[in-house]
Design a protein around this motif. Structure first.
Motif, PDB file in Angstrom:
ATOM      1  N   ASP A   1      35.342 -48.735  36.219  1.00  0.00           N
ATOM      2  CA  ASP A   1      35.818 -49.284  37.498  1.00  0.00           C
ATOM      3  C   ASP A   1      37.332 -49.390  37.481  1.00  0.00           C
ATOM      4  O   ASP A   1      37.935 -49.409  36.404  1.00  0.00           O
ATOM      5  CB  ASP A   1      35.193 -50.665  37.710  1.00  0.00           C
ATOM      6  N   PRO A   2      37.979 -49.525  38.599  1.00  0.00           N
ATOM      7  CA  PRO A   2      37.441 -49.377  39.954  1.00  0.00           C
ATOM      8  C   PRO A   2      37.172 -47.893  40.260  1.00  0.00           C
ATOM      9  O   PRO A   2      38.063 -47.061  40.050  1.00  0.00           O
ATOM     10  CB  PRO A   2      38.544 -49.934  40.846  1.00  0.00           C
TER      11      PRO A   2
ATOM     12  N   GLY B   1      34.771 -55.277  36.978  1.00  0.00           N
ATOM     13  CA  GLY B   1      35.889 -56.211  37.045  1.00  0.00           C
ATOM     14  C   GLY B   1      36.145 -56.962  35.759  1.00  0.00           C
ATOM     15  O   GLY B   1      36.977 -57.859  35.700  1.00  0.00           O
TER      16      GLY B   1
ATOM     17  N   GLN C   1      42.002 -54.210  37.256  1.00  0.00           N
ATOM     18  CA  GLN C   1      41.163 -54.284  38.458  1.00  0.00           C
ATOM     19  C   GLN C   1      41.851 -55.220  39.466  1.00  0.00           C
ATOM     20  O   GLN C   1      41.954 -54.919  40.648  1.00  0.00           O
ATOM     21  CB  GLN C   1      39.770 -54.835  38.089  1.00  0.00           C
TER      22      GLN C   1
END
Lengths: 326, 223
Positions: free
Chosen positions: A186-187, B167, B180
């Motif tokens: 992520d992201p 995250g 993030q």
């Protein structure tokens, strides 16, 4: 008698001329548009040369180049450059993995100047796992540079014949540079953008994290194509057979940035065998080969090197194109 | 704010067991705010040491005092007269305060009573989190107000790495991935494109660092 420059040993290729950076076999195949196969070799937790030789023998002739890991998961192993030298002596082309975890900018440059002098032409630039995951969790993490800065430094050495400091080089290394990318981290919207940064920094080939979630990988490749990145770098998808349902669950839960879909886990739960793991992997390879813009696969069967030959053969990827100078 | 945690009583005992004249010095600065090394804690530790000495049948004199700030020479001077009576001082200040005492009183053994861990903020009562490493080259204006040097486990300049998931940082599921946070904030601020630019290697420069403010030095020399 003085030793010859290892980079001059090459026999010229008979195929159409292509613009080569380092002139490695791996680079040449990619630039000739071949679907390339690489595999990973984890050096021993010790000084036993025979371990490297044994593993390398299992891969010889089945893959086009062999990645030598650099103390993967921060566990101390024989150095990647030393192991790569053993492969060179066996006529196998190495891809030296180099992480920023243990070396500052001085050591990175020094070690890689040596690697080039020894005849190593391919380098995979990695940031590296945090030492916390390894067998020396109290080690001081270096991370003086990150993978992107490492790529840029090596590209500058090649093109401007200068060190990071600006000092002129007595002989510049001209590595074929690669980077890793994890499409499952992520992201997600930033992953292809970060790949673009790596390519701008100097990456000409990309080896991805192991693909189990093919749908998500396809989605990522779509973005890669939209940005035209598949035309700026050769993308090799990481694959690895799972040994058991237990291993699949462990990887899903414990390996950062690893996605193992439940469908794969339940398939292994029904038929829990290595053979089923290989079948699943072959299915993934088959799907990956349909993806536009993919240049090859990278088999990460660390500590299961003997499966590589079987996998490559069953996937119909044999024989491998003739090896130049090998 | 400098955040420290107390050393264990056992460790302090081990360090002072051969001395007879012991002082416990609190600090009225950062460690007071954190309830780790202020006047109250200095009094408590001194009482515990007296109790321990009594139980052991040892003849130990324990005194306590708290300086406004141990990192300022003028406050350190305030204990000059008493310092001659001490063999050993346990400082409850951060690592800076401990060293100021050690420099000022070379004949006294100065021991740290706390472990200094970071410069951080109070996130909620009782929860403190590192926010700055004092690297000397602040870039948070370009990273959405979040510091990747202090808050990324690898201090990455071009993150996030492949270990960022949901995250969270790969190093600990309790730790947010600062890249993030940077990504989200930069997008929110309409500055997302800045993240596509490659940040060059950081200048780690020479430590220890020092800072000189000439105008203050001139004022001092006139006095």
């Amino acid at each position: 008698m003085p030793r010859k420059n290892p980079h001059s040993l090459e026999t010229p290729t008979l195929e159409a001329p292509v613009n080569l950076t380092a002139g490695s076999h791996f680079e040449r195949l990619l630039k000739q548009g071949k679907f390339v196969v690489t595999a990973e070799l984890g050096p021993p937790k010790g000084a036993e040369r025979a371990v490297v030789e044994k593993k390398a023998h299992l891969l010889k002739g089945y893959v086009d180049a062999v990645n030598i890991t650099d103390c993967q998961t921060s566990v101390v192993r024989m150095s990647s450059i030393a192991s790569a030298q053993i492969l060179l002596e066996m006529g196998i082309e190495p891809i030296v993995q180099m992480t920023c975890r243990d070396r500052n900018r001085i050591a990175l440059q020094a070690d890689l100047l040596g690697a080039w002098a020894l005849g190593m032409k391919n380098v995979l630039c990695l940031t590296g796992d945090h030492p916390k995951f390894g067998d020396h969790p109290g080690a001081k993490p270096v991370f003086d540079l990150d993978s992107i800065q490492l790529l840029q430094m090596l590209k500058t050495m090649r093109e401007e014949k200068k060190m990071l400091s600006g000092t002129p080089l007595e002989g510049a290394p001209s590595f074929f540079l690669g980077a890793a990318e994890n499409p499952f981290a992520d992201p997600f919207p930033f992953r292809a953008r970060r790949l673009a940064k790596k390519i701008t920094a100097g990456a000409e080939f990309i080896q991805t994290q192991i693909v189990y979630n093919v749908d998500k990988f396809v989605q990522w490749m779509e973005e890669v194509r939209q940005k035209g990145l598949h035309k700026k770098a050769f993308i090799l998808a990481g694959v690895a057979p799972l040994k058991s349902a237990g291993m699949a669950k462990y990887m899903k839960k414990n390996v950062p940035g690893m996605e193992v879909p439940d469908a794969i886990i339940s398939r292994l739960e029904k038929k829990n065998s290595k053979a089923e793991g290989i079948e699943i992997c072959l299915g993934i390879v088959e799907k990956l080969r349909q993806i536009e813009g993919l240049s090859g696969i990278h088999i990460m069967a660390v500590e299961w090197e003997e499966v590589v030959a079987q996998l490559v053969e069953k996937a119909g990827l044999l024989p491998r194109p003739a090896s130049v100078g090998g | 704010m400098i955040v420290a945690r107390p050393k264990s009583f056992e460790e302090i005992i081990r360090l002072i067991q051969n001395y007879k004249k012991v002082a416990v010095l609190g600090c009225g600065g950062c460690v007071t705010v954190r309830s780790i090394g202020g006047q109250k804690q200095a009094e408590e530790l001194a009482s515990l040491l007296r109790l321990w000495a009594k139980r052991q049948g040892k003849d130990v004199v324990v005194t306590e005092a708290t300086l406004t700030r141990q990192c300022e020479p003028e406050f350190v001077e305030s204990i000059n007269d008493r310092a001659n009576d001490w063999e050993v001082v346990i400082s409850l200040a951060c690592g800076v305060g401990v060293q100021c005492l050690a420099e000022r009183f070379p004949r006294i053994k100065v021991l740290p009573g706390v472990d200094t861990i970071f410069m951080g903020a109070t996130i909620e009562p009782g929860l403190y989190w590192e926010r700055c490493v004092g690297c000397g080259e602040c870039i948070v204006g370009e990273t959405g107000g979040f510091c990747p040097v202090a808050r990324c486990a690898k201090s990455l300049m071009n993150g996030p790495c492949g270990g960022s998931q949901g995250g969270r940082c790969e190093v600990s599921p309790d730790t947010p991935c600062v890249w993030q946070l940077i990504y989200e904030r930069m997008e929110q601020l309409g500055m997302g494109e800045e993240l596509d630019v490659i940040r060059p290697p950081k200048d780690w420069s020479v430590r220890p660092q020092r800072m000189i403010m000439e105008h203050l030095r001139k004022v001092d020399s006139r006095q």
